[in-house]
Motif scaffolding. Structure first.
Motif, short mmCIF file in Angstrom:
data_model
loop_
_atom_site.label_atom_id
_atom_site.label_comp_id
_atom_site.label_asym_id
_atom_site.label_seq_id
_atom_site.Cartn_x
_atom_site.Cartn_y
_atom_site.Cartn_z
N GLU A 65 -10.27 -10.54 1.20
CA GLU A 65 -9.64 -11.35 2.25
C GLU A 65 -8.94 -12.54 1.60
N THR A 66 -7.65 -12.67 1.89
CA THR A 66 -6.88 -13.77 1.31
C THR A 66 -5.81 -14.19 2.31
N PHE A 67 -4.81 -14.91 1.83
CA PHE A 67 -3.73 -15.37 2.70
C PHE A 67 -2.39 -14.98 2.09
N GLY A 68 -1.41 -14.78 2.96
CA GLY A 68 -0.05 -14.54 2.51
C GLY A 68 0.91 -14.68 3.66
N HIS A 69 2.05 -15.33 3.41
CA HIS A 69 3.06 -15.52 4.45
C HIS A 69 2.45 -16.16 5.71
N SER A 70 1.55 -17.12 5.51
CA SER A 70 0.97 -17.93 6.60
C SER A 70 -0.03 -17.18 7.46
N HIS A 71 -0.44 -16.00 7.06
CA HIS A 71 -1.37 -15.23 7.87
C HIS A 71 -2.49 -14.67 6.99
N PRO A 72 -3.69 -14.54 7.55
CA PRO A 72 -4.76 -13.86 6.80
C PRO A 72 -4.35 -12.42 6.50
N VAL A 73 -4.75 -11.93 5.35
CA VAL A 73 -4.40 -10.57 4.96
C VAL A 73 -5.53 -9.99 4.13
N VAL A 74 -5.74 -8.71 4.27
CA VAL A 74 -6.72 -7.99 3.46
C VAL A 74 -5.96 -7.18 2.41
N VAL A 75 -6.30 -7.40 1.14
CA VAL A 75 -5.68 -6.70 0.03
C VAL A 75 -6.73 -5.86 -0.67
N TYR A 76 -6.37 -4.62 -1.03
CA TYR A 76 -7.32 -3.73 -1.69
C TYR A 76 -7.04 -3.68 -3.20
N PRO A 77 -8.07 -3.74 -4.02
CA PRO A 77 -7.86 -3.58 -5.46
C PRO A 77 -7.18 -2.25 -5.77
N CYS A 78 -6.28 -2.29 -6.72
CA CYS A 78 -5.64 -1.06 -7.17
C CYS A 78 -5.35 -1.19 -8.66
N TYR A 79 -5.13 -0.05 -9.31
CA TYR A 79 -5.08 -0.04 -10.77
C TYR A 79 -3.91 0.83 -11.25
N PRO A 80 -2.71 0.27 -11.30
CA PRO A 80 -1.56 1.02 -11.81
C PRO A 80 -1.78 1.40 -13.28
N LYS A 81 -1.27 2.54 -13.66
CA LYS A 81 -1.39 2.96 -15.06
C LYS A 81 -0.65 2.01 -15.99
N GLU A 82 0.44 1.42 -15.48
CA GLU A 82 1.19 0.49 -16.32
C GLU A 82 2.03 -0.44 -15.46
N LEU A 83 2.09 -1.70 -15.88
CA LEU A 83 3.10 -2.63 -15.41
C LEU A 83 4.01 -2.91 -16.60
N GLU A 129 0.84 -1.20 0.00
CA GLU A 129 0.00 0.00 0.00
C GLU A 129 0.87 1.25 0.00
N GLU A 130 1.99 1.20 0.71
CA GLU A 130 2.89 2.35 0.76
C GLU A 130 3.45 2.67 -0.63
N THR A 131 3.84 1.61 -1.36
CA THR A 131 4.36 1.82 -2.72
C THR A 131 3.27 2.37 -3.64
N ALA A 132 2.07 1.80 -3.52
CA ALA A 132 0.95 2.28 -4.35
C ALA A 132 0.68 3.76 -4.10
N GLU A 133 0.70 4.17 -2.84
CA GLU A 133 0.46 5.58 -2.54
C GLU A 133 1.58 6.46 -3.06
N ARG A 134 2.82 5.98 -2.93
CA ARG A 134 3.96 6.77 -3.41
C ARG A 134 3.91 6.96 -4.92
N LEU A 135 3.44 5.94 -5.63
CA LEU A 135 3.36 6.01 -7.10
C LEU A 135 2.01 6.56 -7.57
N ARG A 136 1.18 6.99 -6.63
CA ARG A 136 -0.12 7.58 -6.93
C ARG A 136 -1.02 6.62 -7.72
N VAL A 137 -0.99 5.37 -7.30
CA VAL A 137 -1.85 4.35 -7.89
C VAL A 137 -3.22 4.42 -7.22
N ARG A 138 -4.28 4.37 -8.03
CA ARG A 138 -5.64 4.42 -7.47
C ARG A 138 -5.92 3.14 -6.68
#
Length: 431
Positions: free
Chosen positions: A355-373, A338-347
Motif C-alpha cells: 500500500e502506497t501513494f501515487g497521483h494523490s490517491h492511495p494505490v496498491v502495487v504488487y512486487p514484480c521481477y522483470p528479467k532485465e531493466l 500491471e498490463e505491461t507486466a503481464e504483456r512482457l510476462r513479468v512475474r
C-alpha cells in the motif's frame, strides 16, 4: 497530481505511480475528414514515441489544412520535447493564433517560455490555461532569473536511503539538507526554512497531501548555494503541513527546474551530485568522458514542465520510452503497469501487496521481477520492481514502458545534458 492539474507533494515525494500510458487523443478543433485520417496516423506515431516521424506527419497535415489546431499544437510539442525552442514556439504560436483559448496550447507555450527564463511572457498563457497560481508566481519575478555564479560543484551525499540528501544554503543561511528528485519540478522547502530565509509568498494554494492536506506557498528566492554553484533570483515553493514527509528528514527538495539550468551528473556510485555551468566546453568534456567510459549517448526528452524521459527496455521489450525518476524515495527499481507486466510476462507476486501513494490517491502495487531493466549499456537483472494495476494514462500523450527509480541507478553515474538533450549512463564513479 493534485486537483486542477496542480502538483501534489505526495506524488512528488512518494513517486510510487510512474508516468506510464498515453493520453487519449483529443478531438480535432478543425479539419476535413481526410485530415482526420492523417491526424490519427500522426498521433499514433507520437503515441509510440516516434517523435521526428510524427513531426513530419503533422507538418504534412498543416500544408493541406493550415487551420488544424491539433496538428500545429502537436508539432510544437515535438519541438518542445527536445528543447528546440524556435521550432516549438513557431508552431505553438500558430496553434494559439488559431485557438487562443485552447488550454493545452497555452500550457505548452507557458512551459516553452519558462524553460527559456522568459517568465513574464509565460504569464498570460498560464492564466489562459487555468493555472492562476503559476501566472501570479511567475509574474512576480523581476530581472534575470536563474543567474548562475560559479562553475562547478561536487556535493557529497549526506545519506543514500531512503533518499539521497545534499546540502544547500538558502539566502546565505546555514546548510540545509535537500532531497533531489527529477520527479519534482521546482526548488521546494519547509515553511521553517522559508521563514528563516525571510521569504514572502506571492501566491498560495491548498492541496491534498498524504493522509491530510498542505498549504503551498510560492515566492522568489534571492540566493540558493550548492557548494561552488550559486543560483540567484529563482522561483521557490514552500509547504506547511502536519504530515510527516518521506525522504529521511529533509529540509526541502531540488527538482528538475534546477537541473535543466545546469549540466548535472547524479553520481550514484561516487555518492555525489556534480553540477556544472552548461557551456559548450563542459558539455564536450562530459560527453568525451562518458564515451571513453563506454556510456553511449541516449536521447533526452522533457515533457510537461519536468518529466524526464529517454529510451530503455524492460524484459526484452525492445527500445521504448521510459521515465527517469532520479533521486527521490523508493524501494523498487521501476514501476510498470500491471498490463505491461503481464504483456512482457513479468512475474508478479500478488500475495504481497504494497500500500502506497501515487497521483494523490492511495494505490496498491504488487512486487514484480522483470528479467532485465536496461538503459543504454546500464542494466539490472531480476530486480525488485512494482506492478501497478490502476496506473492511469499520463498527460504527456505518449506511451511509456514504465519509470526507472532510485535503486536502479546505484551502480552508475547519470548525466543529463539539457543543451544537447542527451543522457549518459556510465558504470561506476563519474570521472
Amino acid at each position: 497530481m493534485a486537483n486542477h492539474g496542480n502538483w501534489d507533494r505526495r506524488s512528488v515525494l512518494r513517486g510510487a505511480a510512474a508516468v506510464a500510458g498515453a493520453a487519449a487523443a483529443a478531438p480535432l478543433l478543425g479539419g476535413t475528414a481526410a485530415a482526420r485520417t492523417g491526424i490519427e496516423a500522426a498521433d499514433a506515431l507520437f503515441k509510440a514515441g516516434r517523435f521526428e516521424e510524427a513531426g513530419r506527419a503533422y507538418e504534412k497535415i498543416l500544408k493541406t489544412d493550415p487551420g488544424n489546431v491539433r496538428a500545429a499544437r502537436q508539432r510544437g510539442y515535438v519541438g518542445l520535447l527536445s528543447n528546440r525552442f524556435p521550432e516549438a514556439e513557431k508552431y505553438l504560436r500558430m496553434a494559439f493564433d488559431l485557438a487562443p483559448d485552447d488550454k493545452d496550447t497555452n500550457r505548452l507555450l507557458g512551459d516553452c517560455y519558462i524553460r527559456q527564463d522568459e517568465f513574464s511572457r509565460s504569464v498570460p498563457h498560464w492564466r489562459a490555461a487555468g493555472k492562476e497560481v503559476f501566472a501570479t508566481w511567475f509574474g512576480a519575478l523581476r530581472g534575470e532569473a536563474y543567474q548562475i555564479h560559479g562553475d562547478t560543484a561536487r556535493l557529497p551525499w549526506q545519506q543514500v536511503d531512503p533518499a539521497p540528501l545534499v546540502e544547500g544554503s538558502v539566502n546565505g543561511g546555514p546548510p540545509k539538507r535537500f532531497m533531489f528528485y527529477t520527479g519534482a519540478p521546482w526548488l521546494g522547502m519547509s515553511a521553517k526554512v522559508a521563514e528563516e530565509a525571510g521569504l514572502t509568498a506571492v501566491a498560495e494554494q491548498k492541496i491534498d497531501y498524504l493522509d491530510g492536506t498542505a498549504w503551498q506557498y510560492f515566492g522568489v528566492l534571492e540566493s540558493f548555494r550548492m557548494g561552488g554553484i550559486e543560483l540567484r533570483n529563482i522561483p521557490v515553493e514552500w509547504s506547511e503541513t502536519d504530515q510527516t514527509s518521506p525522504g529521511g528528514g529533509n529540509d526541502g527538495i531540488i527538482g528538475t527546474w534546477i537541473f535543466y539550468h545546469l549540466l548535472t551528473t547524479f553520481d550514484y556510485a561516487g555518492r555525489s551530485l556534480i553540477l556544472r555551468r552548461p557551456t559548450p566546453g563542459t558539455a564536450a568534456e562530459v560527453r568525451a568522458d562518458a564515451l571513453r567510459a563506454g556510456a553511449e549517448p541516449l536521447p533526452l526528452w522533457l515533457a510537461r514542465e519536468h518529466g524526464v524521459h529517454s529510451r530503455g527496455s524492460i524484459s526484452g521489450s525492445g527500445p521504448g520510452m521510459v521515465g527517469l525518476s532520479i533521486g527521490g524515495t523508493g524501494e523498487s527499481a521501476a514501476i510498470i503497469s500491471e498490463e505491461t507486466a503481464e504483456r512482457l510476462r513479468v512475474r508478479i507476486d500478488r500475495d504481497r501487496p504494497l500500500e502506497t501513494f501515487g497521483h494523490s490517491h492511495p494505490v496498491v502495487v504488487y512486487p514484480c521481477y522483470p528479467k532485465e531493466l536496461r538503459l543504454g549499456a546500464a542494466s539490472a537483472r531480476d530486480v525488485y520492481c512494482g506492478a501497478n494495476p490502476t496506473m492511469r494514462p499520463a498527460a504527456d500523450g505518449f506511451d511509456t514502458l514504465g519509470a526507472f527509480f532510485h535503486p536502479f541507478y546505484k551502480p552508475f553515474n547519470i548525466t543529463l545534458d539539457f543543451t544537447g538533450m542527451e543522457v549518459y549512463v556510465g558504470q561506476g564513479k563519474a570521472a
